[in-house]
Motif scaffolding. Structure first.
Motif, short mmCIF file in Angstrom:
data_model
loop_
_atom_site.label_atom_id
_atom_site.label_comp_id
_atom_site.label_asym_id
_atom_site.label_seq_id
_atom_site.Cartn_x
_atom_site.Cartn_y
_atom_site.Cartn_z
N TYR A 80 0.83 -1.20 0.00
CA TYR A 80 0.00 0.00 0.00
C TYR A 80 0.87 1.26 0.00
O TYR A 80 2.07 1.21 0.25
CB TYR A 80 -0.97 -0.01 1.20
N ASN A 81 0.25 2.39 -0.28
CA ASN A 81 0.91 3.71 -0.31
C ASN A 81 2.08 3.79 -1.27
O ASN A 81 3.05 4.50 -1.03
CB ASN A 81 1.35 4.15 1.09
N PHE A 82 2.00 3.03 -2.37
CA PHE A 82 3.02 3.09 -3.43
C PHE A 82 4.42 2.79 -2.90
O PHE A 82 5.40 3.30 -3.42
CB PHE A 82 2.99 4.46 -4.12
N HIS A 128 2.47 -14.67 -9.05
CA HIS A 128 1.90 -13.99 -10.20
C HIS A 128 1.28 -12.65 -9.82
O HIS A 128 0.96 -12.40 -8.67
CB HIS A 128 0.84 -14.87 -10.87
N LEU A 129 1.08 -11.80 -10.82
CA LEU A 129 0.39 -10.53 -10.61
C LEU A 129 -1.06 -10.76 -10.20
O LEU A 129 -1.66 -9.92 -9.55
CB LEU A 129 0.40 -9.69 -11.90
N ASN A 130 -1.62 -11.90 -10.58
CA ASN A 130 -3.00 -12.19 -10.25
C ASN A 130 -3.22 -12.10 -8.74
O ASN A 130 -2.51 -12.70 -7.96
CB ASN A 130 -3.37 -13.59 -10.74
N ASP A 131 -4.20 -11.32 -8.35
CA ASP A 131 -4.58 -11.16 -6.94
C ASP A 131 -3.41 -10.71 -6.06
O ASP A 131 -3.27 -11.17 -4.92
CB ASP A 131 -5.16 -12.46 -6.38
N SER A 132 -2.56 -9.79 -6.55
CA SER A 132 -1.43 -9.33 -5.74
C SER A 132 -1.21 -7.82 -5.79
O SER A 132 -0.23 -7.35 -5.24
CB SER A 132 -0.15 -10.05 -6.17
N ILE A 133 -2.10 -7.06 -6.40
CA ILE A 133 -1.92 -5.61 -6.53
C ILE A 133 -2.61 -4.91 -5.36
O ILE A 133 -3.79 -5.12 -5.10
CB ILE A 133 -2.46 -5.11 -7.87
N THR A 134 -1.85 -4.06 -4.65
CA THR A 134 -2.36 -3.38 -3.46
C THR A 134 -2.52 -1.88 -3.65
O THR A 134 -3.38 -1.27 -3.05
CB THR A 134 -1.45 -3.69 -2.26
N SER A 135 -1.67 -1.27 -4.47
CA SER A 135 -1.84 0.15 -4.80
C SER A 135 -1.44 0.36 -6.25
O SER A 135 -0.73 -0.45 -6.84
CB SER A 135 -1.05 1.06 -3.85
N VAL A 136 -1.92 1.46 -6.84
CA VAL A 136 -1.70 1.71 -8.27
C VAL A 136 -1.63 3.21 -8.53
O VAL A 136 -2.34 3.98 -7.89
CB VAL A 136 -2.82 1.04 -9.11
N GLN A 137 -0.76 3.59 -9.46
CA GLN A 137 -0.68 4.96 -9.96
C GLN A 137 -0.61 4.89 -11.47
O GLN A 137 -0.05 3.95 -12.03
CB GLN A 137 0.58 5.67 -9.47
N LYS A 161 -5.34 6.83 -9.50
CA LYS A 161 -4.37 6.55 -8.45
C LYS A 161 -5.13 6.07 -7.23
O LYS A 161 -6.19 6.59 -6.89
CB LYS A 161 -3.60 7.84 -8.17
N CYS A 162 -4.58 5.06 -6.57
CA CYS A 162 -5.19 4.55 -5.34
C CYS A 162 -4.08 4.03 -4.45
O CYS A 162 -3.34 3.12 -4.82
CB CYS A 162 -6.19 3.43 -5.65
N SER A 163 -3.97 4.59 -3.24
CA SER A 163 -2.90 4.22 -2.32
C SER A 163 -3.16 2.90 -1.59
O SER A 163 -2.23 2.28 -1.10
CB SER A 163 -2.66 5.34 -1.31
N PHE A 164 -4.42 2.47 -1.51
CA PHE A 164 -4.74 1.19 -0.89
C PHE A 164 -6.04 0.68 -1.50
O PHE A 164 -7.11 1.22 -1.22
CB PHE A 164 -4.86 1.30 0.63
#
Length: 178
Positions: free
Chosen positions: A75-77, A117-126, A151-154
């Motif tokens: 989280y929080n990049f 894998h990236l599947n089901d492992s992303i917590t934050s995104v910009q 953008k989403c920090s969590f």
């Protein structure tokens, strides 16, 4: 599968190389399969992972492509959990239609450590360069989905700030970028 400007690309391999011998205090710029700092070109399908953020950014800045999306495992990049920079040859349009890039199966994309894998492992995104990303719970753009995210920090934040409603932490299996 990835799509860009009408061409179809299949991304299934991560560039694997043996790191060059380095003296203490120096960083190898050669990609390795177990590094937690990765980049993927959505235009060519080429992927590379590095052991250090500095090596990743050296690779990304040497590329002629634009940064489009940053996917974080924390989280929080925060970079400590690893992240992937998605790049492309063109910026996104200001509109969400048509979709400029997509991935229908994040289970095909390797993440750190050692085969997660990236599947089901992303917590934050910009996002960058006018892009927004829309996540889907299922592969091939099925199941529940988010609105487009800048953008989403969590992603588990339940709609706080720029984040989508609901808990999307470690839930995405496919995405659209537009």
């Amino acid at each position: 599968m990835k799509k860009f400007m009408g061409s179809l690309f299949v991304i299934s391999a991560v560039l694997i190389a043996t790191p060059a011998s380095a003296s203490p205090g120096t960083e190898s710029a050669r990609p390795v399969s177990t590094g937690s700092y990765c980049s993927t070109s959505l235009s060519t399908g080429d992927s590379a992972c590095y052991e250090t953020e500095a090596a990743l950014w050296k690779h990304v800045s040497a590329s002629a492509e634009l940064d489009l999306v940053y996917l974080y495992n924390w989280y929080n990049f925060q970079g400590g959990g690893g992240y992937r920079v998605l790049t492309g040859t063109q910026a996104c349009s200001a509109e969400t239609s048509p979709v400029e890039y997509y991935d229908g199966n994040l289970g095909d994309d390797v993440w750190y450590p050692n085969g997660l894998h990236l599947n089901d492992s992303i917590t934050s995104v910009q996002t960058a360069n006018k892009c927004d990303i829309k996540f889907f719970e299922g592969t091939n753009f099925t199941g529940a989905s988010t609105s487009y995210i800048d953008k989403c920090s969590f992603l588990g934040g339940g709609g706080v700030g720029d984040c989508p409603a609901g808990n999307w932490n470690d839930r995405a299996s496919s995405y659209y970028i537009s």
